[in-house]
Design a protein around this motif. Structure first.
Motif, PDB file in Angstrom:
ATOM      1  N   GLN A 216       0.850  -1.280   0.094  1.00 49.26           N
ATOM      2  CA  GLN A 216       0.114  -0.032  -0.137  1.00 49.26           C
ATOM      3  C   GLN A 216       0.749   1.151  -0.011  1.00 49.26           C
ATOM      4  N   LEU A 217       1.902   1.121   0.825  1.00 48.62           N
ATOM      5  CA  LEU A 217       2.687   2.531   0.930  1.00 48.62           C
ATOM      6  C   LEU A 217       3.600   2.571  -0.073  1.00 48.62           C
ATOM      7  N   ALA A 218       3.672   1.812  -1.175  1.00 50.61           N
ATOM      8  CA  ALA A 218       4.276   2.035  -2.334  1.00 50.61           C
ATOM      9  C   ALA A 218       3.581   2.850  -3.215  1.00 50.61           C
ATOM     10  N   ILE A 219       2.287   2.701  -2.926  1.00 49.15           N
ATOM     11  CA  ILE A 219       1.234   3.625  -3.939  1.00 49.15           C
ATOM     12  C   ILE A 219       1.057   4.839  -3.096  1.00 49.15           C
ATOM     13  N   ALA A 220       0.744   5.013  -2.114  1.00 48.51           N
ATOM     14  CA  ALA A 220       0.367   6.260  -1.302  1.00 48.51           C
ATOM     15  C   ALA A 220       0.229   5.898   0.205  1.00 48.51           C
ATOM     16  N   GLY A 221       0.601   7.004   1.229  1.00 49.50           N
ATOM     17  CA  GLY A 221       0.361   6.838   2.349  1.00 49.50           C
ATOM     18  C   GLY A 221      -1.090   6.793   2.855  1.00 49.50           C
ATOM     19  N   ILE A 222      -1.546   6.401   3.958  1.00 49.73           N
ATOM     20  CA  ILE A 222      -2.689   6.251   4.369  1.00 49.73           C
ATOM     21  C   ILE A 222      -3.520   7.211   5.288  1.00 49.73           C
ATOM     22  N   ASP A 223      -4.377   7.995   4.961  1.00 47.93           N
ATOM     23  CA  ASP A 223      -5.092   8.830   5.789  1.00 47.93           C
ATOM     24  C   ASP A 223      -6.485   8.872   5.364  1.00 47.93           C
ATOM     25  N   ASP A 224      -7.404   8.050   6.026  1.00 46.02           N
ATOM     26  CA  ASP A 224      -8.482   7.497   5.299  1.00 46.02           C
ATOM     27  C   ASP A 224      -9.433   7.277   6.526  1.00 46.02           C
ATOM     28  N   THR A 225     -10.517   7.501   6.302  1.00 41.02           N
ATOM     29  CA  THR A 225     -11.532   7.187   7.493  1.00 41.02           C
ATOM     30  C   THR A 225     -12.538   5.865   7.222  1.00 41.02           C
ATOM     31  N   PRO A 261       4.268   9.881   6.648  1.00 42.07           N
ATOM     32  CA  PRO A 261       5.503   9.338   5.923  1.00 42.07           C
ATOM     33  C   PRO A 261       6.800   9.418   6.758  1.00 42.07           C
ATOM     34  N   THR A 262       6.942  10.592   7.480  1.00 38.62           N
ATOM     35  CA  THR A 262       8.118  10.671   8.366  1.00 38.62           C
ATOM     36  C   THR A 262       7.805  11.345   9.616  1.00 38.62           C
ATOM     37  N   LEU A 263       8.830  11.328  10.462  1.00 40.59           N
ATOM     38  CA  LEU A 263       8.713  12.153  11.666  1.00 40.59           C
ATOM     39  C   LEU A 263      10.229  12.485  12.256  1.00 40.59           C
ATOM     40  N   ASP A 264      10.363  13.439  13.301  1.00 40.45           N
ATOM     41  CA  ASP A 264      11.508  14.013  13.536  1.00 40.45           C
ATOM     42  C   ASP A 264      12.231  12.940  14.526  1.00 40.45           C
ATOM     43  N   GLU A 265      13.175  12.160  13.982  1.00 40.54           N
ATOM     44  CA  GLU A 265      13.903  11.140  14.788  1.00 40.54           C
ATOM     45  C   GLU A 265      14.604  11.717  15.793  1.00 40.54           C
ATOM     46  N   LEU A 269      12.096   9.083  21.326  1.00 41.35           N
ATOM     47  CA  LEU A 269      12.875   7.996  22.051  1.00 41.35           C
ATOM     48  C   LEU A 269      13.133   6.511  20.954  1.00 41.35           C
ATOM     49  N   ASN A 270      12.263   6.482  20.272  1.00 43.22           N
ATOM     50  CA  ASN A 270      12.572   5.251  19.218  1.00 43.22           C
ATOM     51  C   ASN A 270      13.460   5.533  18.085  1.00 43.22           C
ATOM     52  N   LYS A 271      14.589   4.899  18.151  1.00 40.46           N
ATOM     53  CA  LYS A 271      15.726   5.146  17.215  1.00 40.46           C
ATOM     54  C   LYS A 271      16.155   3.449  16.928  1.00 40.46           C
ATOM     55  N   PRO A 272      16.665   3.504  15.466  1.00 39.20           N
ATOM     56  CA  PRO A 272      16.427   4.686  14.263  1.00 39.20           C
ATOM     57  C   PRO A 272      14.842   4.648  14.038  1.00 39.20           C
ATOM     58  N   ILE A 273      14.518   5.570  13.368  1.00 38.35           N
ATOM     59  CA  ILE A 273      13.141   5.383  12.428  1.00 38.35           C
ATOM     60  C   ILE A 273      13.820   5.621  11.075  1.00 38.35           C
ATOM     61  N   SER A 274      12.802   5.144  10.000  1.00 39.58           N
ATOM     62  CA  SER A 274      12.844   5.455   8.502  1.00 39.58           C
ATOM     63  C   SER A 274      11.471   5.616   8.273  1.00 39.58           C
ATOM     64  N   SER A 275      11.414   5.691   6.671  1.00 39.07           N
ATOM     65  CA  SER A 275      10.153   6.191   6.291  1.00 39.07           C
ATOM     66  C   SER A 275       8.875   5.421   6.612  1.00 39.07           C
ATOM     67  N   TYR A 276       8.045   6.172   6.884  1.00 38.30           N
ATOM     68  CA  TYR A 276       6.580   5.490   7.496  1.00 38.30           C
ATOM     69  C   TYR A 276       6.949   4.791   8.619  1.00 38.30           C
ATOM     70  N   PRO A 277       7.361   5.623   9.796  1.00 37.71           N
ATOM     71  CA  PRO A 277       7.489   4.948  10.881  1.00 37.71           C
ATOM     72  C   PRO A 277       6.572   4.346  11.943  1.00 37.71           C
ATOM     73  N   ALA A 278       5.497   4.663  11.576  1.00 37.52           N
ATOM     74  CA  ALA A 278       4.315   4.304  12.305  1.00 37.52           C
ATOM     75  C   ALA A 278       2.862   4.351  11.847  1.00 37.52           C
ATOM     76  N   ILE A 279       1.826   3.838  12.458  1.00 41.94           N
ATOM     77  CA  ILE A 279       0.556   3.975  12.051  1.00 41.94           C
ATOM     78  C   ILE A 279      -0.447   4.141  13.189  1.00 41.94           C
ATOM     79  N   CYS A 280      -1.245   5.120  12.808  1.00 45.08           N
ATOM     80  CA  CYS A 280      -2.405   5.491  13.934  1.00 45.08           C
ATOM     81  C   CYS A 280      -3.874   4.933  13.654  1.00 45.08           C
ATOM     82  N   PHE A 281      -4.495   4.443  14.885  1.00 43.63           N
ATOM     83  CA  PHE A 281      -5.974   4.005  14.696  1.00 43.63           C
ATOM     84  C   PHE A 281      -6.803   4.941  15.580  1.00 43.63           C
ATOM     85  N   GLU A 282      -7.173   5.632  14.850  1.00 42.13           N
ATOM     86  CA  GLU A 282      -8.093   6.744  15.617  1.00 42.13           C
ATOM     87  C   GLU A 282      -9.585   6.529  15.768  1.00 42.13           C
TER      88      GLU A 282
END
Length: 317
Positions: A216-225, A261-265, A269-282
């Protein structure tokens, strides 16, 4: 800012009173190593007005509301707007307020309860609103409960904004995701819902079977309801690296899934990170529901109690 920690034999949870925020959630991987499965900032000052809302409690209305504001009982209430939307409760919202520690228990099912009193017309919303956030550890499950009551009719949509990475660092592209949802909300240019629903059938939104996030992330990031078709569970996330699986359950009608897509490494606390470092479930109601009568109502009437109860169950698969 004050830190509080509770733990049982499965989980260790660290929270801060600013934003009733989760900083760490520790679970052991298949080798018995501690893994912080949420992203957290190293220094507490980094939480002040942080743009990603890292680990925060979000309100009075999570998600986006149109620039027209809200109408309750035939009266319109203008709301703070930036980039043509009202986002996550306004200029500050509940995420950037200091909550009061109500109770902490270290018993069999340890819990932490925070409260926040939102005054009438704060951020433009009517009604004095009393909000409670309770984090409870029940065996291998984190239960997050939001309750709210008001003295005037108002709208409420609360959620938690944890950023999950079951490896504890790096990327979530190697994770597998399953969502029990047949539809996503259609959205316009400002990510506001159009009112239409899109079937996930034959689209890149389809996670009805476990799917490697890399695809999925090769196509686009997720930001959907995603509209939930079942809630027990509504989502499953799995890391083949740590063998940790997380199941998400909720009484809410939808879940906003977001992959930054990224966060400020350097802040984490969590290191190292790379692209798409996390996912939220709101877990929440639908964005802009006050302006869409066809959506489930977000109205909280005086004397009623709002409840959002969500559970995050961890296991080794």
């Amino acid at each position: 800012m004050k830190i509080q920690t509770i733990s049982n034999k499965h989980l260790k949870l660290t929270t801060i009173d600013y934003g009733a925020t989760i900083q760490q959630l520790i679970f052991k991987d298949h080798l018995g190593n501690d893994v912080n499965v949420v992203l957290g900032y190293k220094n507490l000052d980094s939480y002040i007005h942080n743009a990603p809302y890292l680990g925060a409690s979000v309100g009075r209305y999570a998600g986006r509301i149109s620039p027209n504001g809200i109408t309750i009982n035939q009266k319109n209430y203008p709301l703070y707007t930036q980039n043509e939307v009202h986002l996550h409760g306004g200029k500050e919202g509940f995420s950037f307020k200091t909550w009061k520690l109500v109770e902490i228990s270290h018993g069999e099912n340890p819990h932490i309860t925070y409260s926040y009193f939102s005054k009438d017309m704060e951020e433009g919303y009517p009604g004095n609103l009393e909000v409670f956030c309770t984090y409870t550890l029940m065996d291998n499950t984190l239960e997050i409960t939001y309750k709210a009551k008001t003295d005037q009719d108002t709208v409420v949509n609360l959620t938690n904004h944890n950023y999950y990475n079951l490896n504890g660092h790096g990327t979530i592209t190697d994770h597998e995701l399953r969502l029990y949802s047949n539809q996503v909300l259609d959205k316009g240019q400002t990510a506001l819902p159009t009112g239409k629903f899109i079937s996930v059938e034959g689209t890149h939104f389809d996670f009805r079977t476990p799917t490697l996030l890399q695809k999925q992330l090769a196509i686009a990031g997720i930001d959907d309801t995603y509209v939930v078709t079942q809630n027990n569970p509504l989502a499953e996330l799995y890391s083949p690296k740590t063998h940790i699986q997380m199941k998400v359950r909720s009484n809410q009608v939808a879940v906003v899934v977001y992959t930054p897509p990224t966060l400020d490494e350097k802040l984490l606390l969590n290191k190292p990170i790379s692209s798409y470092p996390a996912i939220c479930f709101e877990t929440q109601n639908l964005p802009d529901a006050p302006n869409h009568p066809e959506f489930p109502s977000a109205l909280l009437k005086s004397g009623e109690v709002y409840t959002n109860k969500s559970k995050f169950e961890f296991s080794i698969k």
